[in-house]
Design a protein around this motif. Structure first.
Motif, PDB file in Angstrom:
ATOM      1  N   ILE A  17       0.707  -1.154  -0.083  1.00 42.22           N
ATOM      2  CA  ILE A  17       0.096   0.092  -0.033  1.00 42.22           C
ATOM      3  C   ILE A  17       0.932   1.269   0.207  1.00 42.22           C
ATOM      4  CG2 ILE A  17      -1.406   1.223   1.400  1.00 42.22           C
ATOM      5  CD1 ILE A  17      -2.809  -1.410   2.477  1.00 42.22           C
ATOM      6  N   PHE A  18       1.833   1.091   0.818  1.00 41.17           N
ATOM      7  CA  PHE A  18       2.815   2.304   0.756  1.00 41.17           C
ATOM      8  C   PHE A  18       3.529   2.676  -0.247  1.00 41.17           C
ATOM      9  CE2 PHE A  18       7.084   3.721   1.705  1.00 41.17           C
ATOM     10  CZ  PHE A  18       6.791   5.238   2.408  1.00 41.17           C
ATOM     11  N   GLU A  19       4.267   1.450  -0.873  1.00 38.35           N
ATOM     12  CA  GLU A  19       5.200   1.637  -2.048  1.00 38.35           C
ATOM     13  C   GLU A  19       4.226   1.997  -3.265  1.00 38.35           C
ATOM     14  OE1 GLU A  19       6.503  -2.296  -2.886  1.00 38.35           O
ATOM     15  OE2 GLU A  19       8.243  -1.516  -4.050  1.00 38.35           O
ATOM     16  N   LYS A  20       3.054   1.683  -3.303  1.00 36.32           N
ATOM     17  CA  LYS A  20       2.266   2.022  -4.630  1.00 36.32           C
ATOM     18  C   LYS A  20       1.565   3.344  -4.086  1.00 36.32           C
ATOM     19  CE  LYS A  20       2.388  -2.171  -6.694  1.00 36.32           C
ATOM     20  NZ  LYS A  20       1.758  -3.381  -7.207  1.00 36.32           N
ATOM     21  N   ASN A  21       1.911   3.856  -2.968  1.00 38.16           N
ATOM     22  CA  ASN A  21       1.161   5.367  -2.518  1.00 38.16           C
ATOM     23  C   ASN A  21      -0.506   5.303  -2.638  1.00 38.16           C
ATOM     24  OD1 ASN A  21       1.076   7.783  -1.589  1.00 38.16           O
ATOM     25  ND2 ASN A  21       1.826   8.792  -3.743  1.00 38.16           N
ATOM     26  N   ARG A  22      -0.982   4.097  -2.340  1.00 38.16           N
ATOM     27  CA  ARG A  22      -2.339   3.911  -2.335  1.00 38.16           C
ATOM     28  C   ARG A  22      -2.949   3.727  -0.899  1.00 38.16           C
ATOM     29  NH1 ARG A  22      -2.606  -1.204  -5.859  1.00 38.16           N
ATOM     30  NH2 ARG A  22      -2.086  -0.130  -8.060  1.00 38.16           N
TER      31      ARG A  22
ATOM     32  N   PHE B 182       3.096   0.769  10.663  1.00 42.46           N
ATOM     33  CA  PHE B 182       2.321   1.594   9.387  1.00 42.46           C
ATOM     34  C   PHE B 182       2.279   2.969   9.677  1.00 42.46           C
ATOM     35  CE2 PHE B 182      -1.997   1.772   6.976  1.00 42.46           C
ATOM     36  CZ  PHE B 182      -1.092   1.744   5.847  1.00 42.46           C
ATOM     37  N   ILE B 183       1.989   3.627  10.903  1.00 46.76           N
ATOM     38  CA  ILE B 183       1.985   4.808  10.971  1.00 46.76           C
ATOM     39  C   ILE B 183       3.269   5.738  10.772  1.00 46.76           C
ATOM     40  CG2 ILE B 183       1.625   6.663  12.726  1.00 46.76           C
ATOM     41  CD1 ILE B 183      -0.628   4.924  14.042  1.00 46.76           C
ATOM     42  N   LYS B 184       4.134   5.035  11.219  1.00 46.28           N
ATOM     43  CA  LYS B 184       5.712   5.547  11.179  1.00 46.28           C
ATOM     44  C   LYS B 184       6.070   5.510   9.698  1.00 46.28           C
ATOM     45  CE  LYS B 184       7.778   4.433  15.882  1.00 46.28           C
ATOM     46  NZ  LYS B 184       8.780   3.350  16.131  1.00 46.28           N
ATOM     47  N   LEU B 185       5.645   4.309   9.004  1.00 46.68           N
ATOM     48  CA  LEU B 185       5.851   4.239   7.552  1.00 46.68           C
ATOM     49  C   LEU B 185       5.324   5.454   6.684  1.00 46.68           C
ATOM     50  CD1 LEU B 185       7.578   2.584   5.505  1.00 46.68           C
ATOM     51  CD2 LEU B 185       5.349   1.137   5.413  1.00 46.68           C
ATOM     52  N   LEU B 186       4.135   5.600   7.119  1.00 44.87           N
ATOM     53  CA  LEU B 186       3.212   6.816   6.454  1.00 44.87           C
ATOM     54  C   LEU B 186       3.980   8.111   6.704  1.00 44.87           C
ATOM     55  CD1 LEU B 186      -0.395   5.396   6.801  1.00 44.87           C
ATOM     56  CD2 LEU B 186       1.090   5.409   4.883  1.00 44.87           C
TER      57      LEU B 186
ATOM     58  N   ASN C 170      10.654   0.263   2.036  1.00 48.75           N
ATOM     59  CA  ASN C 170       9.183   0.278   2.931  1.00 48.75           C
ATOM     60  C   ASN C 170       9.304   0.091   4.451  1.00 48.75           C
ATOM     61  OD1 ASN C 170       7.980   0.580   0.216  1.00 48.75           O
ATOM     62  ND2 ASN C 170       8.317  -1.598  -0.244  1.00 48.75           N
ATOM     63  N   VAL C 171      10.435   0.481   4.963  1.00 46.66           N
ATOM     64  CA  VAL C 171      10.599   0.411   6.352  1.00 46.66           C
ATOM     65  C   VAL C 171      10.884   1.709   6.918  1.00 46.66           C
ATOM     66  CG1 VAL C 171      12.230  -0.408   8.038  1.00 46.66           C
ATOM     67  CG2 VAL C 171      11.360  -1.967   6.390  1.00 46.66           C
ATOM     68  N   PRO C 172      10.317   2.355   7.941  1.00 45.85           N
ATOM     69  CA  PRO C 172      10.730   3.640   8.647  1.00 45.85           C
ATOM     70  C   PRO C 172      12.085   3.535   8.987  1.00 45.85           C
ATOM     71  CG  PRO C 172       8.793   2.414  10.071  1.00 45.85           C
ATOM     72  CD  PRO C 172       9.210   1.581   8.790  1.00 45.85           C
ATOM     73  N   CYS C 173      12.608   4.771   8.900  1.00 49.71           N
ATOM     74  CA  CYS C 173      13.864   4.890   9.354  1.00 49.71           C
ATOM     75  C   CYS C 173      14.212   4.804  11.029  1.00 49.71           C
ATOM     76  CB  CYS C 173      14.606   6.118   8.959  1.00 49.71           C
ATOM     77  SG  CYS C 173      14.091   7.775  10.104  1.00 49.71           S
TER      78      CYS C 173
ATOM     79  N   LYS D 225      -2.650  13.148   8.701  1.00 48.92           N
ATOM     80  CA  LYS D 225      -3.254  12.761  10.041  1.00 48.92           C
ATOM     81  C   LYS D 225      -3.834  11.379  10.184  1.00 48.92           C
ATOM     82  CE  LYS D 225      -4.568  17.769   9.549  1.00 48.92           C
ATOM     83  NZ  LYS D 225      -5.715  18.511   9.238  1.00 48.92           N
ATOM     84  N   ILE D 226      -3.600  10.880  11.275  1.00 51.03           N
ATOM     85  CA  ILE D 226      -3.784   9.428  11.380  1.00 51.03           C
ATOM     86  C   ILE D 226      -4.528   9.438  12.971  1.00 51.03           C
ATOM     87  CG2 ILE D 226      -3.136   7.215  11.465  1.00 51.03           C
ATOM     88  CD1 ILE D 226      -0.724   7.929   9.819  1.00 51.03           C
ATOM     89  N   TYR D 227      -5.459   8.620  12.906  1.00 50.19           N
ATOM     90  CA  TYR D 227      -6.273   8.320  14.371  1.00 50.19           C
ATOM     91  C   TYR D 227      -6.269   6.865  14.382  1.00 50.19           C
ATOM     92  CZ  TYR D 227     -10.853   8.382  12.199  1.00 50.19           C
ATOM     93  OH  TYR D 227     -12.048   8.187  11.312  1.00 50.19           O
ATOM     94  N   VAL D 228      -6.020   6.324  15.756  1.00 48.17           N
ATOM     95  CA  VAL D 228      -6.350   4.738  15.797  1.00 48.17           C
ATOM     96  C   VAL D 228      -7.382   4.784  17.056  1.00 48.17           C
ATOM     97  CG1 VAL D 228      -4.839   2.834  16.704  1.00 48.17           C
ATOM     98  CG2 VAL D 228      -3.614   4.625  15.711  1.00 48.17           C
ATOM     99  N   LEU D 229      -8.283   3.815  16.652  1.00 47.69           N
ATOM    100  CA  LEU D 229      -9.487   3.526  17.634  1.00 47.69           C
ATOM    101  C   LEU D 229      -9.164   2.099  18.099  1.00 47.69           C
ATOM    102  CD1 LEU D 229     -11.322   5.874  17.461  1.00 47.69           C
ATOM    103  CD2 LEU D 229     -12.857   4.282  16.378  1.00 47.69           C
TER     104      LEU D 229
END
Ligand SMILES: [Zn+2]
Length: 334
Positions: free
Chosen positions: A22-27, A49-53, A61-64, A113-117
């Motif tokens: 999803i991240f790689e294809k920017n989708r 996933f949040i860090k990656l985004l 495809n891994v956050p630093c 912006k991201i929210y987690v429920l």
């Protein structure tokens, strides 16, 4: 985190691949539901996933993990990330309203912006409907991640707005490790992990006195029946029939008995086998030495047969007497 990412990939290979693609294809979508049992890594993977985004310097495809964004996410200080847990039993409508107004504040930084429920299934109808409106008309670059252990309890209207990310059950070796981290012995962890791959169920079984007693009774029976069938029948009448009254209890006890004989088969084939009852290893080796695969196969069949008879509501004392005789036959030559 590199090592951690590898662990997450072992735990959830399919999910990790899905999210990285999803991240790689920017989708990146507007909303996801992470659906999986407790202990399957939902929170850790949401964090990944949040860090990656938001990472300023992702690679492969891994956050630093070292940039300003990664660090602020790690410490819970990134203004664009909001997390929501149920207040008491439910996620209340005021919590959802507050969340939405927070997400639309201008004080937030540019970008996603991201929210987690957490426990998203615990929204009551009014909370769910308020959230639904927000999911339908997201303002700006907003992504929702809903976590749940009970997907079917989430309103279908919400389900249909979210991408369903299904988490796999925990592999047995990882469950074993998690159970031991909870202070459960390797022996008990080995047994309960044969009966369930749900961490919560496994923990409560491991702490259940009745279950511990059932385990003991079953092992006593295996030890006794090979020496003396009369003594085994005594165990049946004095212990088994008094301990296991409900059909489900008998069924589980027969399963535990089946696992004991499977252990013996496995140990006979390979003395290093991983067992349901590692505490019995010496005894299993001893039994394996004095029996044949044919006889073990007959014994496994006898237990499966008893299980069928249980479903047919056969008289339980009779069922057990027959089973003891069949199990003992495996040893008549000794
Ligand atoms: Zn970063």
């Amino acid at each position: 985190m590199a090592e951690n990412v590898e662990e997450l990939k072992v735990l959830q290979p399919v999910v990790m691949k899905q999210l990285q693609t999803i991240f790689e294809k920017n989708r990146t979508g507007h909303a996801y539901i992470f659906d999986g049992e407790k202990g399957t890594g939902k929170k850790e993977i949401a964090m990944f996933f949040i860090k990656l985004l938001l990472c300023l310097n992702p690679s492969k495809n891994v956050p630093c993990e070292t940039c300003r964004n990664c660090k602020r996410i790690e410490t819970g200080n990134h203004p664009n990330i909001k997390q929501l847990e149920p207040d008491g039993q439910f996620i209340k409508i005021d919590q959802i309203r507050e969340l939405i107004s927070g997400m639309t504040k201008t004080s937030m930084e540019a970008g996603r912006k991201i929210y987690v429920l957490h426990h998203a299934d615990r929204m009551n109808t009014s909370s769910a409907n308020t959230l639904l409106k927000f999911l339908e008309e997201p303002e700006g670059n907003v992504t929702a991640i809903l976590l749940t252990e009970s997907y079917q309890s989430i309103l279908p209207t919400i389900q249909s707005r979210c991408q369903h990310i299904k988490f796999a059950s925990i592999p047995r070796d990882i469950l074993l490790k998690q159970l031991q981290e909870q202070g459960i012995t390797f022996s008990m962890a080995s047994t309960v992990s044969m009966l369930t791959n749900n961490l919560d169920t496994a923990i409560s079984l491991a702490h259940d006195e009745q279950f511990a007693h059932a385990r003991k009774t079953v092992l006593k029976l295996v030890e006794t029946v090979r020496k003396n069938v009369h003594e085994a029948l005594f165990v049946v009448y004095e212990d088994w029939l008094l301990s296991f009254k409900e059909k489900e209890e008998i069924e589980r006890a027969l399963d535990l008995l089946l696992f004991a004989y499977r252990d013996i088969v496995a140990v006979k084939a390979n003395p290093q086998s991983s067992c349901t009852y590692p505490d019995m290893l010496q005894s299993w080796k001893e039994i394996a030495l004095h029996t044949t695969y044919d006889r073990l196969s007959d014994q496994l069949q006898a237990i499966l047969h008893a299980r069928q008879n249980l479903q047919r509501n056969m008289n339980r004392s009779l069922l057990m007497e027959q089973l003891m005789l069949n199990l003992q036959e495996g040893y008549t030559f000794v």
